[in-house]
Design a protein around this motif. Structure first.
Motif, short mmCIF file in Angstrom:
data_model
loop_
_atom_site.label_atom_id
_atom_site.label_comp_id
_atom_site.label_asym_id
_atom_site.label_seq_id
_atom_site.Cartn_x
_atom_site.Cartn_y
_atom_site.Cartn_z
N ILE A 204 20.19 -11.63 -4.38
CA ILE A 204 20.92 -10.11 -3.68
C ILE A 204 21.67 -10.66 -2.53
N GLY A 205 21.03 -11.14 -1.36
CA GLY A 205 22.12 -11.32 -0.58
C GLY A 205 23.65 -12.01 -0.63
N ALA A 206 23.49 -12.31 -2.22
CA ALA A 206 24.00 -13.10 -2.34
C ALA A 206 25.79 -12.11 -3.21
N THR A 207 25.30 -10.89 -3.77
CA THR A 207 26.06 -10.01 -3.56
C THR A 207 26.69 -9.16 -2.39
N SER A 208 26.29 -8.97 -1.18
CA SER A 208 26.56 -8.18 0.13
C SER A 208 28.38 -7.76 -0.13
N GLY A 209 28.81 -9.10 -0.46
CA GLY A 209 30.62 -8.40 -0.42
C GLY A 209 30.85 -9.21 0.77
N ILE A 210 30.44 -9.30 1.71
CA ILE A 210 30.83 -10.72 2.99
C ILE A 210 30.75 -11.70 2.63
N PRO A 211 31.46 -12.43 2.55
CA PRO A 211 32.39 -13.49 2.11
C PRO A 211 31.28 -14.64 2.85
N GLY A 212 30.77 -15.13 3.89
CA GLY A 212 30.38 -16.02 4.69
C GLY A 212 28.34 -16.04 4.20
N VAL A 213 28.59 -14.65 4.26
CA VAL A 213 26.94 -14.54 3.52
C VAL A 213 26.44 -14.63 2.80
N ASP A 214 27.80 -14.17 1.12
CA ASP A 214 27.81 -14.53 0.78
C ASP A 214 27.43 -15.78 -0.14
N GLU A 215 28.03 -17.19 0.26
CA GLU A 215 28.49 -18.22 0.35
C GLU A 215 27.10 -18.83 0.74
N PHE A 216 26.61 -18.37 1.75
CA PHE A 216 25.38 -18.92 2.29
C PHE A 216 24.05 -18.76 1.60
N CYS A 217 23.90 -17.21 0.99
CA CYS A 217 23.09 -17.03 0.42
C CYS A 217 22.84 -17.76 -0.81
N LEU A 218 23.94 -17.83 -1.36
CA LEU A 218 24.58 -18.75 -3.10
C LEU A 218 23.45 -20.32 -2.64
N ALA A 219 24.06 -20.51 -1.62
CA ALA A 219 23.80 -21.93 -1.37
C ALA A 219 22.52 -22.43 -1.40
N THR A 220 21.59 -21.58 -0.45
CA THR A 220 20.48 -21.08 -0.17
C THR A 220 19.67 -20.97 -1.29
N ALA A 221 19.60 -20.19 -2.54
CA ALA A 221 18.92 -20.11 -3.55
C ALA A 221 19.28 -21.38 -4.37
N VAL A 222 20.26 -21.54 -4.85
CA VAL A 222 20.21 -23.02 -5.01
C VAL A 222 19.65 -23.97 -4.70
#
Length: 102
Positions: free
Chosen positions: A37-55
């Motif tokens: 859900i955090g990966a869909t925030s629209g903030i580029p740094g937060v998106d990448e962090f959340c996606l990498a953390t989920a994976v």
């Protein structure tokens, strides 16, 4: 004893997975969901962090239920058989103190 593995070890590893597995699964599921859900925030740094953390969490879960369990079983077998010696010299005794074989 069956195949070099004692019966209590054969029962204890699946039992440990049976007890801890649901908690590990639910924890991973909720964390992956939250970071997805955090990966869909629209903030580029937060998106990448959340996606990498989920994976990373998915990989961690897969490693916990496969490799970690296998290593845990090997270590439990080592403890059961009292195998603390790592190396032996050619005569079958312990290596001399302070010796390093390179």
């Amino acid at each position: 004893q069956r195949g070099g593995v004692t019966r209590p070890l054969i029962r204890s590893v699946p039992r440990a997975l049976q007890l801890a597995g649901p908690a590990i699964f639910l924890s991973t599921l909720t964390n992956v969901g939250a970071f997805s859900i955090g990966a869909t925030s629209g903030i580029p740094g937060v998106d990448e962090f959340c996606l990498a953390t989920a994976v990373g969490l998915v990989w961690d879960f897969l490693l916990q239920i496969t490799l970690f369990v296998a290593f845990l079983a090997l270590d439990a077998h080592r403890v059961d058989t009292h195998s603390t010696e790592v190396e032996k010299d050619e005569r079958g005794g312990n290596p001399p103190a302070g010796s390093v074989d390179v």
